[in-house]
Design a protein around this motif. Sequence first.
Motif, PDB file in Angstrom:
ATOM      1  N   ALA A   1      -8.650   3.819  -0.152  1.00 39.46           N
ATOM      2  CA  ALA A   1      -8.345   5.105   0.481  1.00 39.46           C
ATOM      3  C   ALA A   1      -9.610   5.937   0.566  1.00 39.46           C
ATOM      4  N   LEU A   2      -9.727   6.702   1.643  1.00 36.24           N
ATOM      5  CA  LEU A   2     -10.773   7.705   1.768  1.00 36.24           C
ATOM      6  C   LEU A   2     -10.085   9.042   1.950  1.00 36.24           C
ATOM      7  N   ALA A   3     -10.564  10.053   1.214  1.00 38.17           N
ATOM      8  CA  ALA A   3      -9.949  11.383   1.290  1.00 38.17           C
ATOM      9  C   ALA A   3     -11.021  12.458   1.414  1.00 38.17           C
TER      10      ALA A   3
ATOM     11  N   VAL B   1      -5.324   5.394   4.132  1.00 38.93           N
ATOM     12  CA  VAL B   1      -5.211   4.267   3.206  1.00 38.93           C
ATOM     13  C   VAL B   1      -5.001   2.981   3.989  1.00 38.93           C
ATOM     14  N   LYS B   2      -5.587   1.916   3.484  1.00 37.02           N
ATOM     15  CA  LYS B   2      -5.342   0.576   4.017  1.00 37.02           C
ATOM     16  C   LYS B   2      -5.032  -0.342   2.845  1.00 37.02           C
ATOM     17  N   VAL B   3      -4.064  -1.268   3.060  1.00 41.17           N
ATOM     18  CA  VAL B   3      -3.681  -2.234   2.024  1.00 41.17           C
ATOM     19  C   VAL B   3      -3.956  -3.629   2.553  1.00 41.17           C
ATOM     20  N   GLN B   4      -4.575  -4.444   1.727  1.00 44.76           N
ATOM     21  CA  GLN B   4      -4.895  -5.824   2.072  1.00 44.76           C
ATOM     22  C   GLN B   4      -4.149  -6.743   1.107  1.00 44.76           C
ATOM     23  N   GLU B   5      -3.579  -7.832   1.638  1.00 42.03           N
ATOM     24  CA  GLU B   5      -2.842  -8.794   0.807  1.00 42.03           C
ATOM     25  C   GLU B   5      -3.516 -10.149   0.871  1.00 42.03           C
ATOM     26  N   SER B   6      -3.739 -10.740  -0.284  1.00 43.68           N
ATOM     27  CA  SER B   6      -4.249 -12.104  -0.383  1.00 43.68           C
ATOM     28  C   SER B   6      -3.257 -12.933  -1.188  1.00 43.68           C
ATOM     29  N   ARG B   7      -3.274 -14.235  -0.926  1.00 44.25           N
ATOM     30  CA  ARG B   7      -2.478 -15.169  -1.728  1.00 44.25           C
ATOM     31  C   ARG B   7      -3.448 -16.105  -2.432  1.00 44.25           C
TER      32      ARG B   7
END
Length: 193
Positions: free
Chosen positions: A112-114, A121-127
């Motif tokens: 997140a940048l504020a 906000v950005k969310v990244q998903e890895s497996r």
Amino acid sequence: MPAIQIYLASASPRRRALLRQMGVAYRLIPVAVDETPLPDENPPAYVARLARTKAQVGVQALGRRKPCPVLGADTAVVVDGVILGKPGDRQQGLAMLALLSGREHQVLSAVALATSTGAAVKVQESRVRFRELTPLECADYWDSREPLDKAGGYGIQGRAAAFISELHGSYSGVMGLPLFETAELLREFGIHF
């Protein structure tokens, strides 16, 4: 030394190294945030909330000195919908490694940048898939002290890399700061690096 571009609301040496890798000039701003999940909060919402909160607390801590945005981040290891935090002791650490052994899990990393006027906000998903681990390997890894301060009780950038048979997603995200998403946010805020 280049002019400060952002403040980093994190004590993580891995996040600092990844920002340096990108060529982003930053200054640390210490923040303390309660990391307890809210009732019925799903893991993506949890990491997004924590990253945003860390960034916003950093903005508040700066007070009137607000020349640069504040970056907050959070990473969670998730197995069967359950968030694995940092192990509190040896027993917890070994239990986490045994749970991860021979199976796939998710790693969610939010950035997140504020500023004083808002946040993104950005969310990244890895497996990530671990090979089967022996009890001796788990004990040796715990005794290395490497997993003490890491979500899920392991660090991809260290000895645990030898446990990982597959990775789908972002290596830097599993480390704790997804660089692709971080770069997108920095560009959205007009920060060149």
